[in-house]
Scaffold this motif. Structure first.
Motif, mmCIF file in Angstrom:
data_model
loop_
_atom_site.group_PDB
_atom_site.id
_atom_site.type_symbol
_atom_site.label_atom_id
_atom_site.label_comp_id
_atom_site.label_asym_id
_atom_site.label_seq_id
_atom_site.Cartn_x
_atom_site.Cartn_y
_atom_site.Cartn_z
ATOM 1 N N LEU A 188 -55.313 -54.814 9.266
ATOM 2 C CA LEU A 188 -56.088 -54.205 8.188
ATOM 3 C C LEU A 188 -55.493 -54.614 6.844
ATOM 4 O O LEU A 188 -54.281 -54.528 6.644
ATOM 5 N N VAL A 189 -56.353 -55.069 5.943
ATOM 6 C CA VAL A 189 -55.901 -55.485 4.618
ATOM 7 C C VAL A 189 -56.908 -54.976 3.589
ATOM 8 O O VAL A 189 -58.107 -54.926 3.861
ATOM 9 N N GLN A 190 -56.413 -54.605 2.438
ATOM 10 C CA GLN A 190 -57.288 -54.125 1.372
ATOM 11 C C GLN A 190 -57.965 -55.287 0.657
ATOM 12 O O GLN A 190 -57.386 -56.383 0.548
ATOM 13 N N ALA A 191 -59.160 -55.035 0.195
ATOM 14 C CA ALA A 191 -59.874 -56.055 -0.576
ATOM 15 C C ALA A 191 -59.018 -56.482 -1.764
ATOM 16 O O ALA A 191 -58.398 -55.650 -2.442
ATOM 17 N N GLY A 192 -58.988 -57.800 -1.983
ATOM 18 C CA GLY A 192 -58.169 -58.351 -3.045
ATOM 19 C C GLY A 192 -56.776 -58.743 -2.604
ATOM 20 O O GLY A 192 -56.052 -59.424 -3.340
ATOM 21 N N SER A 207 -53.888 -60.163 0.528
ATOM 22 C CA SER A 207 -53.627 -61.415 1.220
ATOM 23 C C SER A 207 -53.207 -61.160 2.656
ATOM 24 O O SER A 207 -52.704 -60.073 2.990
ATOM 25 N N ARG A 208 -53.415 -62.171 3.471
ATOM 26 C CA ARG A 208 -53.010 -62.114 4.872
ATOM 27 C C ARG A 208 -52.720 -63.537 5.313
ATOM 28 O O ARG A 208 -53.419 -64.466 4.915
ATOM 29 N N ARG A 224 -59.998 -69.675 -1.808
ATOM 30 C CA ARG A 224 -59.324 -68.420 -1.452
ATOM 31 C C ARG A 224 -58.456 -68.569 -0.201
ATOM 32 O O ARG A 224 -57.421 -67.925 -0.085
ATOM 33 N N PHE A 225 -58.884 -69.400 0.737
ATOM 34 C CA PHE A 225 -58.148 -69.601 1.983
ATOM 35 C C PHE A 225 -57.525 -70.994 1.985
ATOM 36 O O PHE A 225 -58.088 -71.941 1.425
ATOM 37 N N ARG A 285 -57.144 -63.087 -1.888
ATOM 38 C CA ARG A 285 -58.312 -62.459 -2.531
ATOM 39 C C ARG A 285 -59.390 -62.151 -1.497
ATOM 40 O O ARG A 285 -60.568 -62.509 -1.675
ATOM 41 N N VAL A 286 -58.986 -61.505 -0.429
ATOM 42 C CA VAL A 286 -59.929 -61.235 0.654
ATOM 43 C C VAL A 286 -60.987 -60.234 0.217
ATOM 44 O O VAL A 286 -60.771 -59.426 -0.702
#
Length: 119
Positions: free
Chosen positions: A11-15, A17-18, A66-67, A83-84
């Protein structure tokens, strides 16, 4: 036979990175071409990034900028996700073309790692 195992999902918050990893194990000479795919709920699997041995990369329009796909060309392929967005939520899978000990090119798939982006 070659096995691919992805990791790094979650789980990652919008904005945020992962970084996803895809590790190859087994007998082969080298990684030849590498791909990351994703499958959103209710959709078909789509190619989002590719990398060749000569370091040529290609990206789908909605992830470009972004990726980033990268590899050590030994046993690991990475997908840096920056910047997901909530619409990046999907099951992410890698595909790798390897050169086997006999010199033949073969493709292998991983099982996937789930990435969920919260808004």
């Amino acid at each position: 036979q070659v096995q691919l195992v992805e990791s790094g999902g979650g789980l990652v918050q919008a904005g945020g990175s992962r970084r996803l990893s895809c590790v190859a194990s087994g007998e082969y000479r080298n990684l030849q071409q590498m791909y990351w795919y994703r499958q959103k709920p209710g959709n078909q699997r789509e190619l989002i990034a590719s990398l060749t041995l000569s370091r040529v990369t290609n990206y789908a329009a909605d992830v470009k900028g972004r990726f980033t796909i990268d590899s050590d060309f030994q046993n690991t392929v990475y997908l840096q996700m920056d910047r997901v967005r909530p619409e990046d939520t999907a099951l992410y899978s890698c595909r790798v073309m390897i050169i086997d000990p006999e010199g033949y090119a073969k493709n292998f798939w991983g099982q996937g790692t789930q990435v969920t982006v919260s808004s």
